[in-house]
Scaffold this motif. Structure first.
Motif, short mmCIF file in Angstrom:
data_model
loop_
_atom_site.label_atom_id
_atom_site.label_comp_id
_atom_site.label_asym_id
_atom_site.label_seq_id
_atom_site.Cartn_x
_atom_site.Cartn_y
_atom_site.Cartn_z
N TRP A 47 0.87 -1.18 0.00
CA TRP A 47 0.00 0.00 0.00
C TRP A 47 0.90 1.22 0.00
O TRP A 47 1.76 1.36 0.87
N GLU A 103 -2.61 -2.40 -3.42
CA GLU A 103 -3.79 -1.67 -2.93
C GLU A 103 -3.93 -0.35 -3.67
O GLU A 103 -2.96 0.18 -4.22
N LYS A 120 -6.09 3.63 -3.21
CA LYS A 120 -6.77 4.48 -2.23
C LYS A 120 -6.87 5.88 -2.82
O LYS A 120 -5.89 6.41 -3.32
N ASP A 123 -9.61 -2.74 -0.61
CA ASP A 123 -9.81 -2.40 0.80
C ASP A 123 -11.11 -1.59 0.85
O ASP A 123 -11.24 -0.56 0.18
N HIS A 168 -11.28 2.20 1.03
CA HIS A 168 -10.51 3.00 0.06
C HIS A 168 -11.33 3.38 -1.17
O HIS A 168 -10.89 3.20 -2.31
N ASP A 208 -11.24 6.25 5.71
CA ASP A 208 -10.69 4.90 5.67
C ASP A 208 -10.91 4.19 7.00
O ASP A 208 -10.62 4.74 8.04
#
Ligand code: RM4
Ligand code: MN
Ligand code: MN
Length: 427
Positions: free
Chosen positions: A177, A217, A219, A252, A255, A287
């Motif tokens: 991430w 990941e 975000k 996630d 996110h 988050d």
């Protein structure tokens, strides 16, 4: 502290007849729908959700932190906490480590400790979003995307070191991430930053053993507030596709921007065989600000509807995704919160397993949205708690994990062992 099986059995004895009554009632309902209850229970028993080592302490906000005491002070104590969870629910049989928060010093001892709790090591996580005291270059302006080659190289080396720790413990995946992004318009050349990130990830990918996976990941914002290099699933998918067949996107739940159709993202990634893993939490504003299932259990169910659809499709190409909770809360006891999280996930999974996919598919084929909604909501509104409890009972876990946790006064004992001021390392 450890929870022995005798305690669990005594505790279960107190509510067993209540459980039998509700389970028998549910079985009757499910059998009428031609569902094989034992098969459902097998699936629920086999569903293991990893616990991240950073979820075991009390979380904070930038305004403050109110720890409840007895937090794990070392990796061993973090494993002890996950061991407690696993003893109570038999569904938390893996721990996910964040390096450098949890560097295993004595690998053999750590592995033996994990084995004594029946725990496996899930994906390892790198951390290039904070500066460590002994590091040469700062990540203030990014890591794998940085304009300076020296910073990028340091971040690459860190990821390779994380892989080495994971190999020693028996992990099979690296989760990356990246905080990398910018807070002001004009600050970054987007195209170059993404290119540099891809180039850096290529070197990390090349350093993974053949049987490892890389999870990327995404975000949209935070810690930077204008742009994030890997802002969305599309960018992550692009990187994973460029990197190779052992690179995947990791979703996630926290996110996404408000109202994002996460279940559709899941379906798209599974169609491409690129959904690598899942981080569970719930989100109102930001988050992981809430426990998974606390606010949007129907969304969680809709996500599991897509997951089950993809996983059960005999022609599906997506490998089994890795499941992990990714949350850290500041009001609840972290262990109670994790017990609730696991149960919420199991419920959404079980509800999705109840859906009659043939009938749903024919409703879709005949363009009948009313029937499609009836089918989904019928599954969602089924109280599957007795099914989950039965899965726990058959696995030797507690029928009612939170009640067992409270009646054993686990937190009080942890405070006695570790102290009221014991603070967990990591986030
Ligand atoms: C990030 C991301 C990562 C987690 C860190 C602590 O927002 O979700 O998965 O490792 O937080
Ligand atoms: Mn995450
Ligand atoms: Mn997160």
């Amino acid at each position: 502290m450890r929870i022995d099986e005798a305690f669990i059995q005594t505790h279960n004895g107190k509510t067993l007849s209540d459980h039998r009554e509700s389970f028998t009632y549910l079985c009757g309902k499910l059998e009428k729908r031609a569902l094989d209850v034992d098969r459902l229970i097998d699936k629920i028993q086999g569903f293991q959700i990893a616990i991240p080592s950073w979820a075991l302490g009390t979380g904070g906000t930038r305004f403050g932190r109110f720890p409840g005491g007895g937090e794990p002070r070392s990796l061993e104590e973090k494993m002890d906490d996950v061991g407690l969870l696993h003893a109570l629910n038999k569904a938390s049989g893996a721990i996910s480590l964040h390096i450098p928060w949890d560097i295993p010093s004595d690998v053999a001892a750590i592995k033996a400790h994990a084995a004594s709790h029946g725990l496996a090591f899930d994906a390892v996580n790198s951390n290039t979003f904070q500066d460590q005291p002994d590091q040469a270059h700062s990540y203030k302006f990014g890591s794998l995307c940085h304009t300076s080659e020296a910073v990028r190289q340091q971040a690459i080396e860190h990821n390779l070191e994380v892989i080495r720790h994971g190999v020693a413990l028996g992990s099979k995946a690296l989760t990356v991430w990246l905080a990398d992004g910018s807070s002001f318009p004009g600050q970054t050349n987007f195209r170059k930053a993404l290119q540099r990130t891809l180039d850096s990830l290529r070197q990390i990918y090349a350093g993974m053993p053949e049987d490892w996976k890389l999870f990327v990941e995404y975000k949209p914002y935070e810690p930077y507030f204008y742009s994030t290099v890997i802002q969305d699933w599309g960018t992550s998918h692009l990187l994973a596709t460029e990197l190779g067949e052992r690179a995947f996107t990791l979703v996630d739940l926290g996110h996404h921007l408000p109202n994002t159709n996460i279940e559709q993202i899941v379906a798209t990634l599974m169609m491409r065989g690129k959904l690598g893993g899942f981080h569970f939490n719930d989100s109102k504003f930001g988050d992981d600000d809430l426990t998974v299932g606390a606010l949007k259990p129907y969304q969680l169910f809709l996500i599991f509807n897509e997951l089950v659809e993809g996983m059960e499709d005999p022609e599906g190409i997506n490998p089994a995704p890795a499941w992990m909770i990714d949350a850290s809360h500041n009001l609840k006891d972290p262990l109670e919160d994790l017990l609730q999280s696991v149960e919420a996930i199991q419920m959404a999974y079980a509800q999705a397993l109840l859906i009659d996919r043939k009938v749903l598919e024919s409703a879709r084929e005949s363009n009948d949205p009313t029937l499609a909604q009836e089918i989904l909501q019928d599954a969602y509104r089924t109280d599957v708690r007795p099914l989950i409890a039965e899965a726990r009972l058959r696995s030797g876990a507690a029928l009612r994990p939170i009640e067992a946790f409270r009646s054993l006064e686990v937190r009080k004992q942890l405070i006695q062992e570790r102290g009221a001021k014991a603070i967990s390392t990591g986030l």
